[in-house]
Write a protein that holds these residues in place. Structure first.
Motif, PDB file in Angstrom:
ATOM      1  N   LEU A   1      32.613  51.233  41.770  1.00 53.76           N
ATOM      2  CA  LEU A   1      33.391  50.224  41.793  1.00 53.76           C
ATOM      3  C   LEU A   1      34.341  49.932  42.939  1.00 53.76           C
ATOM      4  O   LEU A   1      35.507  50.430  42.452  1.00 53.76           O
ATOM      5  CB  LEU A   1      33.340  49.101  40.515  1.00 53.76           C
ATOM      6  CG  LEU A   1      33.611  48.442  40.671  1.00 53.76           C
ATOM      7  CD1 LEU A   1      33.429  47.336  41.237  1.00 53.76           C
ATOM      8  CD2 LEU A   1      34.469  48.049  38.793  1.00 53.76           C
ATOM      9  N   GLU A   2      34.262  49.239  43.649  1.00 49.83           N
ATOM     10  CA  GLU A   2      35.740  49.484  44.826  1.00 49.83           C
ATOM     11  C   GLU A   2      35.998  47.584  45.007  1.00 49.83           C
ATOM     12  O   GLU A   2      35.216  47.136  45.380  1.00 49.83           O
ATOM     13  CB  GLU A   2      35.307  49.643  46.257  1.00 49.83           C
ATOM     14  CG  GLU A   2      36.108  49.851  47.527  1.00 49.83           C
ATOM     15  CD  GLU A   2      36.314  50.404  48.243  1.00 49.83           C
ATOM     16  OE1 GLU A   2      37.037  50.835  49.551  1.00 49.83           O
ATOM     17  OE2 GLU A   2      34.988  50.567  48.830  1.00 49.83           O
ATOM     18  N   PHE A   3      36.971  47.322  44.389  1.00 45.05           N
ATOM     19  CA  PHE A   3      37.541  46.285  44.823  1.00 45.05           C
ATOM     20  C   PHE A   3      38.417  46.500  45.909  1.00 45.05           C
ATOM     21  O   PHE A   3      38.929  47.214  46.364  1.00 45.05           O
ATOM     22  CB  PHE A   3      38.568  45.164  43.852  1.00 45.05           C
ATOM     23  CG  PHE A   3      38.360  45.041  42.232  1.00 45.05           C
ATOM     24  CD1 PHE A   3      37.319  44.212  41.814  1.00 45.05           C
ATOM     25  CD2 PHE A   3      38.308  46.467  41.142  1.00 45.05           C
ATOM     26  CE1 PHE A   3      36.985  43.774  40.503  1.00 45.05           C
ATOM     27  CE2 PHE A   3      37.034  46.139  40.393  1.00 45.05           C
ATOM     28  CZ  PHE A   3      36.898  45.152  40.013  1.00 45.05           C
TER      29      PHE A   3
ATOM     30  N   LYS B   1      39.064  33.619  42.088  1.00 46.84           N
ATOM     31  CA  LYS B   1      38.870  34.144  40.666  1.00 46.84           C
ATOM     32  C   LYS B   1      38.127  35.695  41.301  1.00 46.84           C
ATOM     33  O   LYS B   1      37.824  36.649  40.620  1.00 46.84           O
ATOM     34  CB  LYS B   1      38.712  33.362  40.011  1.00 46.84           C
ATOM     35  CG  LYS B   1      38.568  33.687  38.462  1.00 46.84           C
ATOM     36  CD  LYS B   1      38.178  32.832  37.934  1.00 46.84           C
ATOM     37  CE  LYS B   1      38.437  33.231  36.024  1.00 46.84           C
ATOM     38  NZ  LYS B   1      38.119  32.498  34.884  1.00 46.84           N
ATOM     39  N   ALA B   2      36.582  35.336  41.874  1.00 45.26           N
ATOM     40  CA  ALA B   2      36.306  36.542  42.080  1.00 45.26           C
ATOM     41  C   ALA B   2      36.061  37.281  42.980  1.00 45.26           C
ATOM     42  O   ALA B   2      35.913  38.523  42.656  1.00 45.26           O
ATOM     43  CB  ALA B   2      34.738  35.450  42.425  1.00 45.26           C
ATOM     44  N   GLY B   3      37.465  36.921  43.974  1.00 45.32           N
ATOM     45  CA  GLY B   3      37.657  38.730  44.855  1.00 45.32           C
ATOM     46  C   GLY B   3      36.778  38.731  45.855  1.00 45.32           C
ATOM     47  O   GLY B   3      35.489  38.414  46.107  1.00 45.32           O
ATOM     48  N   SER B   4      36.268  40.256  45.463  1.00 46.62           N
ATOM     49  CA  SER B   4      35.721  40.477  46.720  1.00 46.62           C
ATOM     50  C   SER B   4      35.831  42.250  46.730  1.00 46.62           C
ATOM     51  O   SER B   4      36.564  42.927  45.843  1.00 46.62           O
ATOM     52  CB  SER B   4      36.195  40.452  48.780  1.00 46.62           C
ATOM     53  OG  SER B   4      37.552  41.028  49.241  1.00 46.62           O
ATOM     54  N   GLY B   5      35.115  42.828  47.063  1.00 46.14           N
ATOM     55  CA  GLY B   5      34.503  44.587  46.588  1.00 46.14           C
ATOM     56  C   GLY B   5      32.657  45.125  46.788  1.00 46.14           C
ATOM     57  O   GLY B   5      31.709  44.161  47.691  1.00 46.14           O
ATOM     58  N   ASN B   6      32.740  46.241  46.659  1.00 46.83           N
ATOM     59  CA  ASN B   6      31.587  46.764  46.008  1.00 46.83           C
ATOM     60  C   ASN B   6      31.076  47.472  45.380  1.00 46.83           C
ATOM     61  O   ASN B   6      32.421  48.006  44.786  1.00 46.83           O
ATOM     62  CB  ASN B   6      31.241  46.864  47.839  1.00 46.83           C
ATOM     63  CG  ASN B   6      32.288  48.078  48.167  1.00 46.83           C
ATOM     64  OD1 ASN B   6      31.960  48.968  47.829  1.00 46.83           O
ATOM     65  ND2 ASN B   6      33.040  47.955  49.061  1.00 46.83           N
TER      66      ASN B   6
END
Length: 155
Positions: free
Chosen positions: A85-87, A64-69
């Motif tokens: 914002l990058e997923f 649900k949270a995923g990942s990114g920066n």
């Protein structure tokens, strides 16, 4: 291409000088971000500056949270902040995100805006799920929590 925009605004009963720092530093986002409790085991890392241009934040969590920066790419105190914002999971995407802080009767009108393009699998997903409906409620919860955080120390 399938482009979208998600925008929400709220009146925060505090001056922009009190609200702005809560968004301008990713270290402060734990106080108000609507995604902080999605994954109790969320891995976070901070780099670059503590606040303002060059501040960076990365996360990695459950499905649900995923990942990114994220990186603050513009900071004009106390008027606006632009975030890259990058997923990276579950879908790869770059979403320019802007926060604006406008003086208003009773406090500050805070507007949170995210834009993006649906590509590949995300484009197919977007045919089923509207991004505004999917993310808009999160923005509303985040703005309410930002309001609470901005006024917590003043009570």
């Amino acid at each position: 291409m399938s482009t979208y925009e998600v925008t929400r605004s709220a009146l925060v009963p505090a001056p922009a000088e009190d609200v702005f720092p809560l968004v301008n530093s990713f270290l402060e986002w734990t106080k108000w971000s609507p995604w902080e409790n999605v994954d109790p085991e969320l891995n976070r890392s901070y780099s670059g500056n503590d606040a303002g241009v060059g501040a960076k934040y990365a996360w990695s969590g459950n499905r649900k949270a995923g990942s990114g920066n994220m990186e603050i790419v513009e900071s004009d105190a106390p008027r606006s902040i632009k975030v890259r914002l990058e997923f990276t999971k579950p879908f790869k995407a770059v979403n320019p995100t802007t926060f604006t802080f406008t003086p208003a009767d009773g406090g500050t009108q805070v507007t949170w805006r995210m834009t993006g393009e649906n590509k590949g699998l995300a484009k197919i997903f977007a045919m089923i799920v509207n991004m505004d409906k999917m993310v808009g409620g999160d923005f509303e919860r985040g703005l309410a929590a930002l309001s609470a955080a901005a006024t917590a120390d003043k009570a």
